[in-house]
Motif scaffolding. Structure first.
Motif, PDB file in Angstrom:
ATOM      1  N   ARG A 205       0.830  -1.199   0.000  1.00 41.39           N
ATOM      2  CA  ARG A 205       0.000   0.000   0.000  1.00 41.39           C
ATOM      3  C   ARG A 205       0.867   1.253   0.000  1.00 41.39           C
ATOM      4  O   ARG A 205       0.574   2.220  -0.699  1.00 41.39           O
ATOM      5  N   ARG A 206       1.943   1.252   0.782  1.00 35.50           N
ATOM      6  CA  ARG A 206       2.826   2.412   0.814  1.00 35.50           C
ATOM      7  C   ARG A 206       3.421   2.679  -0.577  1.00 35.50           C
ATOM      8  O   ARG A 206       3.460   3.821  -1.039  1.00 35.50           O
ATOM      9  N   THR A 207       3.866   1.629  -1.246  1.00 33.31           N
ATOM     10  CA  THR A 207       4.440   1.787  -2.580  1.00 33.31           C
ATOM     11  C   THR A 207       3.421   2.361  -3.556  1.00 33.31           C
ATOM     12  O   THR A 207       3.729   3.238  -4.371  1.00 33.31           O
ATOM     13  N   GLN A 208       2.173   1.891  -3.454  1.00 31.54           N
ATOM     14  CA  GLN A 208       1.111   2.418  -4.308  1.00 31.54           C
ATOM     15  C   GLN A 208       0.916   3.906  -4.063  1.00 31.54           C
ATOM     16  O   GLN A 208       0.838   4.716  -4.996  1.00 31.54           O
ATOM     17  N   LEU A 209       0.855   4.305  -2.790  1.00 31.42           N
ATOM     18  CA  LEU A 209       0.607   5.706  -2.451  1.00 31.42           C
ATOM     19  C   LEU A 209       1.754   6.614  -2.875  1.00 31.42           C
ATOM     20  O   LEU A 209       1.534   7.769  -3.263  1.00 31.42           O
ATOM     21  N   GLU A 210       2.975   6.110  -2.798  1.00 32.08           N
ATOM     22  CA  GLU A 210       4.126   6.940  -3.144  1.00 32.08           C
ATOM     23  C   GLU A 210       4.154   7.302  -4.630  1.00 32.08           C
ATOM     24  O   GLU A 210       4.910   8.176  -5.042  1.00 32.08           O
ATOM     25  N   ARG A 211       3.299   6.670  -5.405  1.00 27.44           N
ATOM     26  CA  ARG A 211       3.198   7.020  -6.811  1.00 27.44           C
ATOM     27  C   ARG A 211       2.526   8.379  -7.030  1.00 27.44           C
ATOM     28  O   ARG A 211       2.760   9.039  -8.045  1.00 27.44           O
ATOM     29  N   PHE A 212       1.686   8.800  -6.079  1.00 35.09           N
ATOM     30  CA  PHE A 212       0.948  10.045  -6.335  1.00 35.09           C
ATOM     31  C   PHE A 212       0.860  10.961  -5.121  1.00 35.09           C
ATOM     32  O   PHE A 212       0.164  11.963  -5.163  1.00 35.09           O
ATOM     33  N   VAL A 213       1.594  10.677  -4.058  1.00 33.79           N
ATOM     34  CA  VAL A 213       1.569  11.508  -2.855  1.00 33.79           C
ATOM     35  C   VAL A 213       2.957  12.081  -2.617  1.00 33.79           C
ATOM     36  O   VAL A 213       3.946  11.340  -2.644  1.00 33.79           O
ATOM     37  N   ASP A 214       3.036  13.388  -2.391  1.00 30.15           N
ATOM     38  CA  ASP A 214       4.322  14.032  -2.143  1.00 30.15           C
ATOM     39  C   ASP A 214       4.737  13.962  -0.679  1.00 30.15           C
ATOM     40  O   ASP A 214       5.914  14.059  -0.366  1.00 30.15           O
ATOM     41  N   GLN A 215       3.796  13.852   0.230  1.00 32.87           N
ATOM     42  CA  GLN A 215       4.135  13.753   1.643  1.00 32.87           C
ATOM     43  C   GLN A 215       4.706  12.363   1.951  1.00 32.87           C
ATOM     44  O   GLN A 215       4.508  11.414   1.187  1.00 32.87           O
ATOM     45  N   PRO A 216       5.415  12.219   3.085  1.00 31.15           N
ATOM     46  CA  PRO A 216       5.937  10.903   3.447  1.00 31.15           C
ATOM     47  C   PRO A 216       4.804   9.908   3.689  1.00 31.15           C
ATOM     48  O   PRO A 216       3.777  10.264   4.282  1.00 31.15           O
ATOM     49  N   VAL A 217       4.992   8.694   3.240  1.00 34.40           N
ATOM     50  CA  VAL A 217       4.062   7.607   3.518  1.00 34.40           C
ATOM     51  C   VAL A 217       4.763   6.684   4.509  1.00 34.40           C
ATOM     52  O   VAL A 217       5.790   6.087   4.195  1.00 34.40           O
ATOM     53  N   LEU A 218       4.203   6.583   5.706  1.00 33.52           N
ATOM     54  CA  LEU A 218       4.857   5.885   6.813  1.00 33.52           C
ATOM     55  C   LEU A 218       4.108   4.620   7.178  1.00 33.52           C
ATOM     56  O   LEU A 218       2.897   4.520   6.994  1.00 33.52           O
ATOM     57  N   ILE A 219       4.840   3.662   7.711  1.00 33.20           N
ATOM     58  CA  ILE A 219       4.225   2.460   8.287  1.00 33.20           C
ATOM     59  C   ILE A 219       4.480   2.491   9.781  1.00 33.20           C
ATOM     60  O   ILE A 219       5.629   2.503  10.229  1.00 33.20           O
ATOM     61  N   TYR A 220       3.423   2.522  10.561  1.00 36.37           N
ATOM     62  CA  TYR A 220       3.507   2.569  12.021  1.00 36.37           C
ATOM     63  C   TYR A 220       3.102   1.208  12.562  1.00 36.37           C
ATOM     64  O   TYR A 220       1.976   0.762  12.376  1.00 36.37           O
ATOM     65  N   SER A 221       4.050   0.534  13.227  1.00 36.61           N
ATOM     66  CA  SER A 221       3.808  -0.815  13.754  1.00 36.61           C
ATOM     67  C   SER A 221       4.018  -0.813  15.262  1.00 36.61           C
ATOM     68  O   SER A 221       5.106  -1.107  15.756  1.00 36.61           O
ATOM     69  N   PRO A 222       3.005  -0.459  16.038  1.00 36.71           N
ATOM     70  CA  PRO A 222       3.161  -0.378  17.492  1.00 36.71           C
ATOM     71  C   PRO A 222       3.344  -1.758  18.115  1.00 36.71           C
ATOM     72  O   PRO A 222       2.957  -2.777  17.545  1.00 36.71           O
ATOM     73  N   ASP A 223       3.959  -1.758  19.296  1.00 37.40           N
ATOM     74  CA  ASP A 223       4.155  -3.005  20.031  1.00 37.40           C
ATOM     75  C   ASP A 223       2.866  -3.364  20.762  1.00 37.40           C
ATOM     76  O   ASP A 223       2.632  -2.969  21.908  1.00 37.40           O
ATOM     77  N   GLU A 224       2.010  -4.090  20.088  1.00 36.07           N
ATOM     78  CA  GLU A 224       0.743  -4.478  20.682  1.00 36.07           C
ATOM     79  C   GLU A 224       0.264  -5.765  20.027  1.00 36.07           C
ATOM     80  O   GLU A 224       0.772  -6.178  18.985  1.00 36.07           O
ATOM     81  N   GLU A 225      -0.689  -6.407  20.631  1.00 34.43           N
ATOM     82  CA  GLU A 225      -1.289  -7.623  20.085  1.00 34.43           C
ATOM     83  C   GLU A 225      -2.781  -7.396  19.874  1.00 34.43           C
ATOM     84  O   GLU A 225      -3.462  -6.896  20.766  1.00 34.43           O
ATOM     85  N   PRO A 226      -3.352  -7.758  18.720  1.00 32.82           N
ATOM     86  CA  PRO A 226      -2.620  -8.245  17.553  1.00 32.82           C
ATOM     87  C   PRO A 226      -1.895  -7.105  16.853  1.00 32.82           C
ATOM     88  O   PRO A 226      -2.309  -5.950  16.947  1.00 32.82           O
TER      89      PRO A 226
END
Length: 262
Positions: A205-226
């Motif tokens: 999804r990030r790669t798809q968005l970086e095709r047309f978004v100028d702002q940073p596209v981030l992946i946030y993976s918090p330490d939680e379950e699930p």
């Protein structure tokens, strides 16, 4: 973080430590040998660092080197805002962005390293804490050179060299531009565009968005379950910017979004 290295013996809040302040400095004789060899590998310094920007893994170093000499003969202070880099001139200044949470710091490069495979910069303990990864040891970051005299944070841009998943239809994507600086002392605003159970799906999804978004596209993976890997765009700085971005997402068939403020 070097093996067996560690931070302070007791918890210390370093959020008040100011970023390095870029200024014109001559290259030091010490620390700029070109080329140089470490652990059997030869490194060549950049002939021209202007425009340097790179994404990769950052680590940090602490007590193991605290008080020792850096490559240019200065004394390493893990509570200062410094860094080690393999090929940038010494000294130089870079802006480092944690791609998981959008936090930024400015540090002064005065040392060589890291010489672990796959790592692009070694930060002081203070810089790692301000970026939010001191407890983890490493983080995905973007490193960008700062030219002294022009050090005001520039709007982050997505990595245009990222691989593309699929082929978009002609005219399907229209970039969203921004030049608005972030107001001081304001919470950061992000637009979240999905939460995925696998990191691979989030990366697509990030790669798809970086095709047309100028702002940073981030992946946030918090330490939680699930574990849910949240894909966010930002930080955004004005209501108008948020509105324009969400409209652009809708034009590209991404309707399920919501705003996150931190």
């Amino acid at each position: 973080m070097e093996e067996q290295d560690r931070g302070p013996d007791r918890p210390v809040d370093l959020s008040h430590v100011p970023d390095a302040e870029p200024r014109h400095e001559p290259r030091t004789l010490a620390g700029n040998k070109n080329p140089y060899t470490v652990l059997g590998k030869t490194y060549h310094l950049m002939d021209d660092e202007t425009g340097y920007k790179e994404r990769g893994i950052a680590s940090w170093y602490g007590q193991k080197f605290h008080g020792r000499k850096t490559s240019n003969g200065e004394t390493y202070d893990m509570y200062g805002m410094t860094a080690a880099h393999k090929t940038l001139p010494i000294p130089s200044y870079v802006r480092v962005t944690n791609l998981d949470n959008g936090r930024q710091v400015v540090v002064r490069v005065n040392d060589r390293g890291p010489f672990h495979a796959g790592r692009i910069i070694d930060l002081s303990y203070a810089a790692a804490q301000k970026l939010g990864f001191a407890a983890r040891g490493t983080a995905q970051v973007e490193v960008e050179i700062i030219v002294p005299g022009d050090q005001a944070p520039a709007p982050l841009r997505a990595n245009r060299d990222a691989p593309v998943v699929g082929t978009p239809a002609p005219g399907a994507f229209t970039p969203v531009k921004t030049t608005q600086a972030a107001p001081k002392n304001q919470p950061m605003t992000f637009v979240q565009v999905g939460a995925f159970s696998t990191l691979d799906a989030a990366e697509k999804r990030r790669t798809q968005l970086e095709r047309f978004v100028d702002q940073p596209v981030l992946i946030y993976s918090p330490d939680e379950e699930p574990v849910l890997h949240r894909v966010r765009i930002g930080p955004l700085h004005t209501t108008e910017e948020v509105t324009a971005l969400r409209e652009q997402l809708r034009k590209n068939a991404i309707d399920q979004t919501h705003i996150v403020r931190e």
